[in-house]
Design a protein around this motif. Structure first.
Motif, short mmCIF file in Angstrom:
data_model
loop_
_atom_site.label_atom_id
_atom_site.label_comp_id
_atom_site.label_asym_id
_atom_site.label_seq_id
_atom_site.Cartn_x
_atom_site.Cartn_y
_atom_site.Cartn_z
N GLY A 1 1.41 -2.24 4.55
CA GLY A 1 2.36 -1.13 4.51
C GLY A 1 3.60 -1.43 5.33
O GLY A 1 4.64 -1.84 4.80
N ARG A 2 3.47 -1.30 6.64
CA ARG A 2 4.64 -1.35 7.53
C ARG A 2 5.53 -2.58 7.37
O ARG A 2 6.76 -2.46 7.48
N ASN B 1 1.74 9.01 -1.35
CA ASN B 1 0.87 9.99 -2.00
C ASN B 1 1.69 10.99 -2.80
O ASN B 1 2.69 11.53 -2.34
N SER C 1 4.10 7.23 2.21
CA SER C 1 4.77 8.47 1.84
C SER C 1 6.26 8.31 2.13
O SER C 1 6.66 8.13 3.27
N GLY D 1 -3.31 -3.70 9.09
CA GLY D 1 -3.14 -4.69 10.15
C GLY D 1 -2.97 -6.14 9.73
O GLY D 1 -2.74 -6.98 10.59
N SER E 1 0.84 -1.19 0.00
CA SER E 1 0.00 0.00 0.00
C SER E 1 0.89 1.25 0.00
O SER E 1 2.10 1.17 0.23
N ALA E 2 0.27 2.38 -0.25
CA ALA E 2 1.02 3.63 -0.35
C ALA E 2 1.66 3.99 0.99
O ALA E 2 1.02 3.91 2.04
C1 LIG Z 1 5.19 5.58 6.94
C2 LIG Z 1 3.81 5.46 6.39
C3 LIG Z 1 3.40 6.34 5.40
C4 LIG Z 1 2.11 6.21 4.84
N1 LIG Z 1 1.74 7.03 3.80
C5 LIG Z 1 0.56 6.81 3.17
C6 LIG Z 1 0.23 7.51 1.98
O1 LIG Z 1 1.00 8.33 1.48
N2 LIG Z 1 -0.96 7.25 1.40
C7 LIG Z 1 -1.85 6.33 1.92
O2 LIG Z 1 -2.92 6.12 1.35
N3 LIG Z 1 -1.56 5.65 3.04
C8 LIG Z 1 -0.37 5.84 3.65
N4 LIG Z 1 -0.04 5.08 4.73
C9 LIG Z 1 -1.01 4.07 5.21
C10 LIG Z 1 -0.72 2.70 4.64
O3 LIG Z 1 -0.94 2.64 3.25
C11 LIG Z 1 -1.61 1.65 5.32
O4 LIG Z 1 -2.96 1.99 5.03
C12 LIG Z 1 -1.38 1.58 6.83
O5 LIG Z 1 0.01 1.59 7.14
C13 LIG Z 1 -1.99 0.30 7.44
O6 LIG Z 1 -1.43 -0.86 6.88
P1 LIG Z 1 -0.34 -1.74 7.69
O7 LIG Z 1 -0.97 -2.10 9.00
O8 LIG Z 1 -0.10 -2.95 6.83
O9 LIG Z 1 0.87 -0.90 7.86
C14 LIG Z 1 1.23 5.20 5.32
C15 LIG Z 1 1.66 4.34 6.33
C16 LIG Z 1 2.93 4.45 6.85
C17 LIG Z 1 3.35 3.48 7.91
#
Ligand SMILES: Cc1cc2nc3c(=O)[nH]c(=O)nc-3n(C[C@H](O)[C@H](O)[C@H](O)COP(=O)(O)O)c2cc1C
Length: 406
Positions: free
Chosen positions: A320-321, A58, A25, A298, A22-23
């Motif tokens: 993401g993470r 983004n 930044s 999550g 996922s995205a």
């Molecule tokens: C460092 C960081 C930057 C993020 N930047 C964006 C972003 O630019 N656009 C977006 O839609 N979500 C962004 N997210 C949210 C992630 O895409 C994702 O929805 C969120 O981390 C939950 O997923 P996870 O539990 O697998 O990390 C960001 C998350 C993190 C950790």
């Protein structure tokens, strides 16, 4: 059905498996908001890591509406050589890559724009954000045109598609919220009016790009705010988006004031947050749709992911993470070498004992390290990561403002 199976999108493009980065930044662009080598290197690492699809952080369509300095921007001043190198790096290891197009609206920091254009004058309830100016009819047309312009540039640069960011409180998401969108004209009030901006952006983008170019949308399942965009609204907007020819919808939740997307279950905390926290919301949305759905937030265990796909609650698993902790974890998860994606946040102290935003900022600091040195420093304390990122953004903002004055 499981995470290893391919998926063909409505536009006939096939994703090799169900795992999507996922995205996130990256904050690695230079003072002209062009991608740096560190950012390009990071995408090359992610591309060979096994995920089917990578979504960039983004990417503002308007440089006066950044989420922060260090965003890479897609507009006519972009260095297209660098942008093309970023797209090529994202594909170099066999993944596909989308640029996430965004307009930060009222979530643009005051240092970047003291009076950003927004859906209304309702100001973000956080320090560091100025009083927004409601968009005029002509400005809405300009905003839609900017999304189109950026989508065309993404196509020219070699991206496989774009994801329109209509989640997390950015402009399109704030327009959906009756709490933020107080307009009484055709852009406010009934859901059809609140959704007009997102729908018109998606319609114009879809029309402007090739049929084989992926057009996706990130949408909140809910803002989780009293009087905000709620789950019932979300199901209806997803159906409206499907009618516009989008290839998939990604479900997340929350915004800057209510950062639901970044929950973390701390082993030392008393509250247990369950994995895949938007999955039940998403199931109702998926029931109403024929196009694929992606759920992000999550997911960590392969059995939870496989169950979510087998039960038809989602088609794609966004994460993401885990990609920050180990860019190659997807391959290991797919071949059964590991049963769980890295969940370093579970070893952190409970969020309520840390400064606001510290966990997110730690991950941002790790992205910068991974891009610049090839590896994150997972032993860094949360507070050190948080402070390092705040310094990084301050420097990037100072450099951006100096460049603007030239
Ligand atoms: C460092 C960081 C930057 C993020 N930047 C964006 C972003 O630019 N656009 C977006 O839609 N979500 C962004 N997210 C949210 C992630 O895409 C994702 O929805 C969120 O981390 C939950 O997923 P996870 O539990 O697998 O990390 C960001 C998350 C993190 C950790």
């Amino acid at each position: 059905m499981n995470i290893g199976q391919h998926l063909t999108l409505p536009n006939s493009v096939t994703l090799k498996n169900r795992i999507v980065k996922s995205a996130m930044s990256e904050a690695l662009a230079d003072e002209y908001n062009n991608p740096t080598q560190a950012q390009i290197d990071l995408f090359a690492q992610w591309s060979k890591g096994g995920a089917a699809l990578l979504i960039t952080g983004n990417t503002p369509v308007d440089r006066m509406h950044l989420e922060h300095a260090g965003n890479f921007v897609l507009d006519p001043s972009s260095d297209m050589k660098r942008v093309s190198a970023l797209a090529a790096a994202g594909k170099s290891g066999g993944a596909k890559i989308l640029a996430q197009l965004a307009h930060a609206g009222r979530q643009t920091p005051e240092a970047i724009n003291a009076h950003p254009t927004s859906i209304s004058d309702v100001q973000l309830d956080l320090p560091g954000y100025g009083k927004p100016t409601p968009a005029s009819e002509a400005e809405f047309e300009e905003i839609i045109a900017k999304f189109v312009r950026s989508a065309r540039l993404a196509q020219e640069a070699g991206f496989d598609g774009v994801e329109v960011h209509a989640a997390h409180g950015y402009l399109l998401s704030s327009a959906l919220s009756p709490r933020i969108n107080t307009r009484t004209d055709r852009w406010g009030g009934a859901l059809e009016n609140r959704a007009r901006l997102a729908i018109e952006v998606v319609r114009a983008v879809r029309k402007a790009v090739d049929p084989g170019f992926i057009v996706a949308v990130k949408l909140n399942s809910s803002d989780f705010q009293k009087g905000g965009f709620d789950h019932a609204d979300s199901v209806q907007v997803a159906v409206m988006l499907e009618a516009e020819g989008v290839d998939f919808i990604e479900i997340s939740g929350g915004n800057f004031e209510e950062p639901t997307a970044y929950q973390h279950a701390s082993k030392s905390g008393s509250t247990q947050i369950r994995e895949a926290y938007f999955l039940d919301y998403a199931a109702a949305i998926n029931d109403a749709l024929n196009i694929p759905l992606m759920v992000t937030g999550g997911f960590r265990s392969s059995n939870v992911m496989n169950d979510a796909i087998a039960s038809g609650k989602t088609d794609l698993i966004g994460m993401g993470r885990p990609f920050i902790a180990d860019p190659a974890f997807a391959t290991k998860l797919l071949n059964g070498e590991i049963a769980k994606a890295p969940a370093v946040e579970q070893d952190f102290p409970p969020a309520e004992t840390l400064p606001r935003g510290a966990v997110l900022n730690w991950f941002c600091a790790q992205i910068a390290l991974a891009g610049q040195t090839g590896a994150p420093d997972l032993a860094m304390s949360v507070v050190d990561g948080h402070e390092s990122y705040l310094n990084q953004i301050k420097l990037a903002t100072d450099r951006l403002l100096i460049t603007r004055r030239k």
